[in-house]
Write an enzyme that holds these catalytic residues in place. Sequence first.
Site, PDB file in Angstrom:
ATOM      1  N   LYS A 219       0.612 -34.400   4.911  1.00 23.74           N
ATOM      2  CA  LYS A 219       0.105 -34.733   6.245  1.00 23.74           C
ATOM      3  C   LYS A 219      -1.212 -34.008   6.492  1.00 23.74           C
ATOM      4  O   LYS A 219      -1.380 -32.847   6.110  1.00 23.74           O
ATOM      5  CB  LYS A 219       1.141 -34.346   7.303  1.00 23.74           C
TER       6      LYS A 219
ATOM      7  N   SER B 151       4.386 -37.832  15.185  1.00 19.88           N
ATOM      8  CA  SER B 151       3.004 -37.873  14.741  1.00 19.88           C
ATOM      9  C   SER B 151       2.859 -38.055  13.227  1.00 19.88           C
ATOM     10  O   SER B 151       1.767 -38.334  12.725  1.00 19.88           O
ATOM     11  CB  SER B 151       2.273 -36.586  15.149  1.00 19.88           C
TER      12      SER B 151
ATOM     13  N   SER C 285       8.483 -35.241  15.449  1.00 15.91           N
ATOM     14  CA  SER C 285       7.409 -35.910  14.712  1.00 15.91           C
ATOM     15  C   SER C 285       7.689 -36.175  13.244  1.00 15.91           C
ATOM     16  O   SER C 285       6.886 -36.816  12.576  1.00 15.91           O
ATOM     17  CB  SER C 285       6.106 -35.107  14.836  1.00 15.91           C
TER      18      SER C 285
END
Length: 490
Positions: free
Chosen positions: A77, A152, A176
């Site tokens: 990420k 997210s 997330s």
Amino acid sequence: MDFYQTDLSQLHDDLVNKKISASELTKATFDHIKANDDQVKAFLTLNEDAATKRAQEIDDAGIAADQLVSGVPLAVKDNILTKGLTTTAASKMLENFNPVYDATVVDKLNQAGFINVGKTNLDEFAMGSSTENSAFFTTHNPWDLTRVPGGSSGGSAAAVAAGDVLGALGTDTGGSIRMPASFNGVVGMKPTYGRVSRWGIIAFGSSFDQVGWLTRTVKDNAYLTALIAGNDKHDMTSSLKEVPDWAANLNDDTSVKGLKIAVPKEYYDDLNDDVKKVVKAALDHLESLGATVDKVSLPHTKYGVPAYYILASSEASSNLQRYDGIRYGFRAKDAKNLEEVYVKSRTEGFGEEVKRRIMLGTFSLSAGFYDAYFNKAAKVRRLIAQDFDKVFENYDLIIGATGATTAFKIGAEIDDPKTMYMNDVLTVPVNMAGLPAMSVPAGFSEKNGMPVGLQIIGKPFDEQTIYNAGYVFEQTTDFHKKAPKLGGQN
């Protein structure tokens, strides 16, 4: 390379036995990404040259039998620092930021021989539930390209669901990892707060943030999480507790017999009918395997979202003070004095959602409002943790839906922050209490065919029981084998 037809163990055996080389595997991975990512948009940055070079080095050195991830392509990420590879947090503020060191989790993976194929998209600074808040582009759900992948960590979840990689690192501040896992039909684990080092993670809410994995299978997730877990001298909040070999300790379906499962009515009664049907079937299945399932109450759940957004936004307003247009990051070009450097750089560098949360947090911490908002929210946090403690006195796990709905259409909620925030109603209490929790594929909506996730919540540092229950559920169902057309066989 069809990652839906293999797992870490099989891939490792193939690499050790030279059925495939790390170089061939890496090339096949990039070929797959390039074929799909124009549609999915899971990746912000690809690391092809460095990954290709590393794969060749691994082939030349050989892969030891105990190096399970050596030569295996995985993704990271883009709010996790990677030395020499741009890390943007999906923000214009850090568009050209090139870190000079690796996050601890990346360093551990490097030592284990992984191949970093690239950085995945996210909501800017991990603030969002749909990956529509990225400063660069929106990621699409591989099951239905008109729908969001959640957030997210939507880029990481979409990359796994699309069959690009077996696993991708994510971060979880209020759901997330778990919500994108649910929306994309993959496995997502948020470990106990402190189980994994946060050093080198671009901070959002420091008392909530935790790093974890999105993977295709529970066993892969258990192995990869153990690889990055453990105490870190750079992170004083990281735990000293020993890290078990969760993957090696996974049991067959007998591990569910006698397991006491609590189902909070707050996690069940208000579900979308389609989701409720899938969750009920999942709970009935666990009961058929020998678990006992009882309804309980977590009465302060309804206060979780408003309390979380006050606390997390307050921490965000503090953490994001460092982006001032002076030391690093974006600087406005037309500023005429110091004050304009600050104001214009932050105005132009941050997106709307980030600015909204900075304002909310700054207001909550301001003189005259601290006691009315931040202090009360902190008290609610304690009450939520006490609710969990009380239930865990008599139960081994708490299980319910990960999200109240399936993935919604792109654009459907982006202009309604309150509705968007309420998507996290079933996930934020876990972060408030610092507990471990995992979302596993539980089935599909009859209405729209989209995946539904089952959230399994455990006691502090009891990831093993979560993994055991998730593994048994996975092995006695076939939901994890189904793939979107982009990912493999449908």
